[in-house]
Design a protein around this motif. Structure first.
Motif, PDB file in Angstrom:
ATOM      1  N   ALA A  22      37.811  -2.472  54.244  1.00  0.00           N
ATOM      2  CA  ALA A  22      38.407  -2.180  55.539  1.00  0.00           C
ATOM      3  C   ALA A  22      38.399  -3.338  56.360  1.00  0.00           C
ATOM      4  N   ALA A  23      37.405  -3.901  56.394  1.00  0.00           N
ATOM      5  CA  ALA A  23      36.841  -5.084  57.502  1.00  0.00           C
ATOM      6  C   ALA A  23      37.802  -6.369  56.782  1.00  0.00           C
ATOM      7  N   PHE A  24      38.034  -6.197  55.492  1.00  0.00           N
ATOM      8  CA  PHE A  24      38.684  -7.379  55.097  1.00  0.00           C
ATOM      9  C   PHE A  24      40.032  -7.570  55.339  1.00  0.00           C
ATOM     10  N   ARG A  25      40.612  -6.139  55.402  1.00  0.00           N
ATOM     11  CA  ARG A  25      42.083  -6.033  55.390  1.00  0.00           C
ATOM     12  C   ARG A  25      42.332  -6.321  57.247  1.00  0.00           C
ATOM     13  N   ALA A  26      41.406  -6.161  58.034  1.00  0.00           N
ATOM     14  CA  ALA A  26      41.485  -6.526  59.054  1.00  0.00           C
ATOM     15  C   ALA A  26      41.395  -7.789  59.424  1.00  0.00           C
ATOM     16  N   ALA A  27      40.496  -8.475  59.025  1.00  0.00           N
ATOM     17  CA  ALA A  27      40.178 -10.051  58.911  1.00  0.00           C
ATOM     18  C   ALA A  27      41.558 -10.961  58.362  1.00  0.00           C
ATOM     19  N   VAL A  28      41.890 -10.305  56.903  1.00  0.00           N
ATOM     20  CA  VAL A  28      42.936 -11.334  56.503  1.00  0.00           C
ATOM     21  C   VAL A  28      44.295 -10.177  56.446  1.00  0.00           C
ATOM     22  N   PRO A  29      45.014 -10.156  57.260  1.00  0.00           N
ATOM     23  CA  PRO A  29      46.085  -9.376  57.073  1.00  0.00           C
ATOM     24  C   PRO A  29      46.955 -10.035  56.105  1.00  0.00           C
ATOM     25  N   LEU A  30      47.990  -9.308  55.387  1.00  0.00           N
ATOM     26  CA  LEU A  30      49.147  -9.921  54.631  1.00  0.00           C
ATOM     27  C   LEU A  30      49.680 -10.973  55.197  1.00  0.00           C
ATOM     28  N   GLU A  36      39.203   4.551  47.142  1.00  0.00           N
ATOM     29  CA  GLU A  36      37.622   4.738  46.955  1.00  0.00           C
ATOM     30  C   GLU A  36      37.006   3.108  46.516  1.00  0.00           C
ATOM     31  N   THR A  37      37.745   2.019  46.835  1.00  0.00           N
ATOM     32  CA  THR A  37      37.185   0.891  46.534  1.00  0.00           C
ATOM     33  C   THR A  37      36.459   0.589  47.792  1.00  0.00           C
ATOM     34  N   ALA A  38      35.237   0.117  47.354  1.00  0.00           N
ATOM     35  CA  ALA A  38      34.152   0.133  48.959  1.00  0.00           C
ATOM     36  C   ALA A  38      34.229  -1.542  49.103  1.00  0.00           C
ATOM     37  N   THR A  39      33.788  -2.258  48.377  1.00  0.00           N
ATOM     38  CA  THR A  39      33.776  -3.922  48.392  1.00  0.00           C
ATOM     39  C   THR A  39      34.637  -4.740  47.973  1.00  0.00           C
ATOM     40  N   LEU A  40      34.647  -5.821  48.274  1.00  0.00           N
ATOM     41  CA  LEU A  40      35.497  -6.978  47.564  1.00  0.00           C
ATOM     42  C   LEU A  40      35.011  -7.234  46.305  1.00  0.00           C
ATOM     43  N   ALA A  41      33.834  -7.107  46.071  1.00  0.00           N
ATOM     44  CA  ALA A  41      33.009  -7.526  44.833  1.00  0.00           C
ATOM     45  C   ALA A  41      33.691  -6.506  43.569  1.00  0.00           C
ATOM     46  N   GLU A  42      34.309  -5.550  43.847  1.00  0.00           N
ATOM     47  CA  GLU A  42      34.836  -4.787  42.667  1.00  0.00           C
ATOM     48  C   GLU A  42      36.269  -5.303  42.335  1.00  0.00           C
ATOM     49  N   LEU A  43      36.879  -6.219  43.358  1.00  0.00           N
ATOM     50  CA  LEU A  43      38.304  -6.767  42.890  1.00  0.00           C
ATOM     51  C   LEU A  43      38.071  -8.120  42.613  1.00  0.00           C
ATOM     52  N   ALA A  44      36.893  -8.577  42.575  1.00  0.00           N
ATOM     53  CA  ALA A  44      36.584 -10.197  42.047  1.00  0.00           C
ATOM     54  C   ALA A  44      37.162 -10.362  40.785  1.00  0.00           C
ATOM     55  N   ARG A  45      37.933 -11.586  40.453  1.00  0.00           N
ATOM     56  CA  ARG A  45      38.411 -12.076  39.474  1.00  0.00           C
ATOM     57  C   ARG A  45      37.860 -13.606  39.356  1.00  0.00           C
ATOM     58  N   HIS A  46      38.048 -13.912  38.044  1.00  0.00           N
ATOM     59  CA  HIS A  46      37.400 -15.457  37.563  1.00  0.00           C
ATOM     60  C   HIS A  46      36.280 -15.787  38.020  1.00  0.00           C
ATOM     61  N   GLN A  47      35.085 -14.874  37.941  1.00  0.00           N
ATOM     62  CA  GLN A  47      33.943 -15.146  38.315  1.00  0.00           C
ATOM     63  C   GLN A  47      33.023 -16.477  37.535  1.00  0.00           C
ATOM     64  N   ASP A  48      33.665 -16.299  36.142  1.00  0.00           N
ATOM     65  CA  ASP A  48      32.983 -17.361  35.165  1.00  0.00           C
ATOM     66  C   ASP A  48      34.195 -18.594  34.930  1.00  0.00           C
ATOM     67  N   VAL A  85      35.008 -15.343  52.123  1.00  0.00           N
ATOM     68  CA  VAL A  85      34.432 -14.268  52.965  1.00  0.00           C
ATOM     69  C   VAL A  85      33.081 -14.010  52.047  1.00  0.00           C
ATOM     70  N   PRO A  86      32.419 -12.948  52.409  1.00  0.00           N
ATOM     71  CA  PRO A  86      31.142 -12.436  51.710  1.00  0.00           C
ATOM     72  C   PRO A  86      31.468 -11.627  50.826  1.00  0.00           C
ATOM     73  N   GLU A  87      31.161 -11.532  49.423  1.00  0.00           N
ATOM     74  CA  GLU A  87      31.528 -10.507  48.384  1.00  0.00           C
ATOM     75  C   GLU A  87      31.038  -9.159  48.917  1.00  0.00           C
ATOM     76  N   ALA A  88      30.115  -8.852  49.644  1.00  0.00           N
ATOM     77  CA  ALA A  88      29.587  -7.622  49.938  1.00  0.00           C
ATOM     78  C   ALA A  88      30.528  -7.038  51.192  1.00  0.00           C
ATOM     79  N   MET A  89      31.590  -7.752  51.572  1.00  0.00           N
ATOM     80  CA  MET A  89      32.335  -7.231  52.768  1.00  0.00           C
ATOM     81  C   MET A  89      33.141  -6.062  52.351  1.00  0.00           C
ATOM     82  N   GLU A  90      33.126  -5.094  53.375  1.00  0.00           N
ATOM     83  CA  GLU A  90      33.877  -3.994  53.000  1.00  0.00           C
ATOM     84  C   GLU A  90      35.380  -4.164  53.127  1.00  0.00           C
TER      85      GLU A  90
END
Length: 585
Positions: free
Chosen positions: A471-479, A509-521, A464-469
């Motif tokens: 709420a939209a992610f939770r709807a698109a990828v359920p548990l 308060e977490t707006a986008t997925l980029a704030e939760l991203a891990r292992h970028q490097d 998914v795009p890192e800029a995805m909100e």
């Protein structure tokens, strides 16, 4: 057409029988041994023929013990031989540009796959090098021929990886056994250097090949490198401390010799860029040393025979050691093809005699020089070659004395331990190290390089795009829909990984997925092997990592640590079963 189909079915049936029958593999190994024994005889005869032709010696003489060779031959033949070898190498390079793979490398990296063409190339090069007097032996050519024949036959019968590796070891066992008229030496050379381990399943084909090859060579009266000596049947226990000391000295001297070869090679490469001039200079240096003593020439089996049957003053023995060591270093470093197998035996035997003379000066009458020569031969050979049990059995098959073998075993153990702790390589693996290969022996590590992140990864990871909100992610990828999701930046490049459970548990308060991203490097490349991948997982403390195509960081797949460890464990178990012979390969 019907006849062709019948032949094809018979071929398939024969291959299936050989693959599934231990007896068939033993029979195949015996057949290989017969061929290798014949080939060893031919190679030895060819080298001796060149000695007689080029140096003018009779068939009853050995080059390294000849005393009547004119100085002009000693100087010109090795030098012009170096030029001839360069011309041969140039022709072979156009026909076969890829460097040959030797049996140790083949079994370590390629599952026993070895080219018969490489065997022919190395065989011709070693015969020419030895034949013009360079201080190298034919062992590399013998082993290459045995391994090449075995690999070709094993591949023709579509043997499993483990069986093919054993068969290549059996081929080299036959080659060394035939060369030295010593089947046990050949067998343990194969176990220690080419197969990398001893197992009951490997014992029968290796012994079959070694014994058959030795019998064929005896029938042809080859005796190319046969070492003959007589030793006492009883030795004084007081000799054991001396044997241990001699073993330690042999270990240290072997390290100096191996490093000396590498240093000489580097010096010659920098000083003389031309390979032709290096070979000619190397040959001239060997010829110059031969004017001091012909011990500098060829492998040295004539000189070794004299070392066992003659009394020589300590100063002369020391001179012979220096001459042979320098000749061997220059020969290998300048580009002549061959190894230090027999040269190390000769240097070790002379070193043992010199050691006995020094002890006799300090505490007369001193130890038996012959016994110390045998101990030195085996200890120095084990230190350089990296095959302690093979060298121990060589002493046993040379002398038939179990009492001397006890001294030899003690010295060999000390020499091997010193080289292992202070240096870490045999001569063969040291040469691999200088070429950039991480090979410490013939243990099968090729499957590790074959088991890569590109082969193990899941090729369709959810992204998914890192800029995805959020709420939209939770709807698109359920548990439960996925465990890990790959993030992509605006250009479609890798931007990190998000755990689905963590995204659903994130604070409002977490707006986008980029704030939760891990292992970028932290990423894997498709060619990253399983061991390197495990180290990367451990350093990143990650459960999953993306596999990207390199600098472009395009995502190719996703690999989880759990899957990586499971596949690694399965492969380790498979190799263990192949080595122990307790299950299908």
């Amino acid at each position: 057409m019907v006849l062709l189909r019948r032949r094809a079915r018979r071929g398939v049936a024969l291959r299936s029988w050989v693959r599934g029958s231990e007896v068939a593999i033993v029979a195949l190994a015996a057949l290989i041994g017969g061929a290798v024994g014949l080939l060893a005889w031919g190679m030895g005869a060819a080298a001796r023929g060149l000695h007689m032709l080029l140096f003018g010696i009779g068939p009853q003489f050995r080059l390294s013990s000849a005393t009547f060779v004119p100085s002009w031959r000693l100087l010109l033949v090795p030098m012009l031989g170096g030029l001839a070898l360069f011309a041969l190498n140039l022709a072979l390079k156009r026909w076969r540009p890829k460097p040959p793979v030797d049996p140790i490398e083949a079994n370590a990296l390629h599952g026993g796959r070895l080219s018969l063409t490489d065997a022919a190339v190395v065989g011709v090069q070693t015969i020419l090098s030895n034949g013009v007097g360079a201080s190298v032996g034919l062992e590399a050519g013998y082993a290459q021929a045995g391994g090449g024949i075995a690999s070709r036959l094993g591949t023709a019968f579509a043997l499993r990886r483990g069986d093919l590796r054993v068969l290549v070891g059996a081929g080299t066992a036959g080659a060394i056994g035939a060369a030295f008229d010593a089947p046990l030496t050949g067998a343990f050379y194969a176990f220690e250097l080419v197969i990398g381990t001893y197992s009951i399943g490997a014992l029968f084909p290796v012994i079959a090949s070694a014994v058959t090859a030795t019998l064929v060579a005896r029938g042809l009266e080859a005796g190319t490198y046969a070492v003959e000596s007589v030793a006492p049947s009883v030795v004084d226990n007081a000799l054991y401390p001396l044997a241990l000391l001699l073993g330690a000295l042999c270990g240290l001297a072997a390290i100096l010799l191996m490093r000396g070869v590498a240093s000489t090679e580097a010096l010659l490469s920098r000083a003389i860029p031309s390979a032709a001039l290096r070979l000619m200079l190397g040959g001239l240096c060997v010829g110059g040393l031969a004017t001091v003593s012909t011990v500098a020439l060829s492998a040295g089996h004539g000189a070794l025979h004299l070392a066992f049957i003659t009394e020589t003053p300590a100063r002369l023995v020391l001179l012979l050691i220096v001459v042979k060591a320098l000749a061997s270093m220059v020969s290998v470093a300048s580009g002549f093809r061959g190894g230090l197998f027999f040269a190390s035996l000769l240097i070790g035997a002379l070193g043992g005699k010199f050691f006995a003379a020094l002890v006799a000066m300090a505490a007369p009458p001193g130890p038996d020089p012959l016994v110390m020569a045998l101990v030195g031969m085996s200890a120095f050979g084990a230190a350089v070659i990296g095959a302690p049990l093979a060298m121990t059995f060589l002493a046993l098959e040379t002398t038939g004395s179990l009492a001397v073998v006890g001294l030899v075993l003690a010295a060999v153990a000390v020499a091997g331990l010193i080289v292992r702790r202070l240096f870490g390589y045999s001569f063969a693996t040291w040469r691999f190290h200088l070429r950039g290969e991480s090979i410490r022996g013939a243990h099968d590590i090729g499957w590790i390089n074959d088991l890569t992140a590109g082969r193990l990864m899941r090729r369709d990871p959810r992204s998914v795009p890192e800029a995805m909100e959020l709420a939209a992610f939770r709807a698109a990828v359920p548990l439960g829909a996925a465990t890990q999701v790959v993030l992509l930046d605006a250009d479609g490049r890798y931007a990190g990984i998000v755990a689905v459970a963590e995204a659903h548990a994130a604070p409002p308060e977490t707006a986008t997925l980029a704030e939760l991203a891990r292992h970028q490097d932290r990423v894997l490349l498709p060619r990253t092997n399983v061991r390197d991948a495990m180290a990367i997982f451990e350093a990143a403390e990650a459960e999953a990592l993306a596999v990207v195509d390199g600098p472009a960081r395009r995502v190719l797949g996703l690999l989880t640590e759990a899957h990586l460890l499971r596949r690694y464990g399965e492969e380790v178990e498979k190799r263990r079963r192949e080595e122990t012979g307790i299950g299908p390969g």
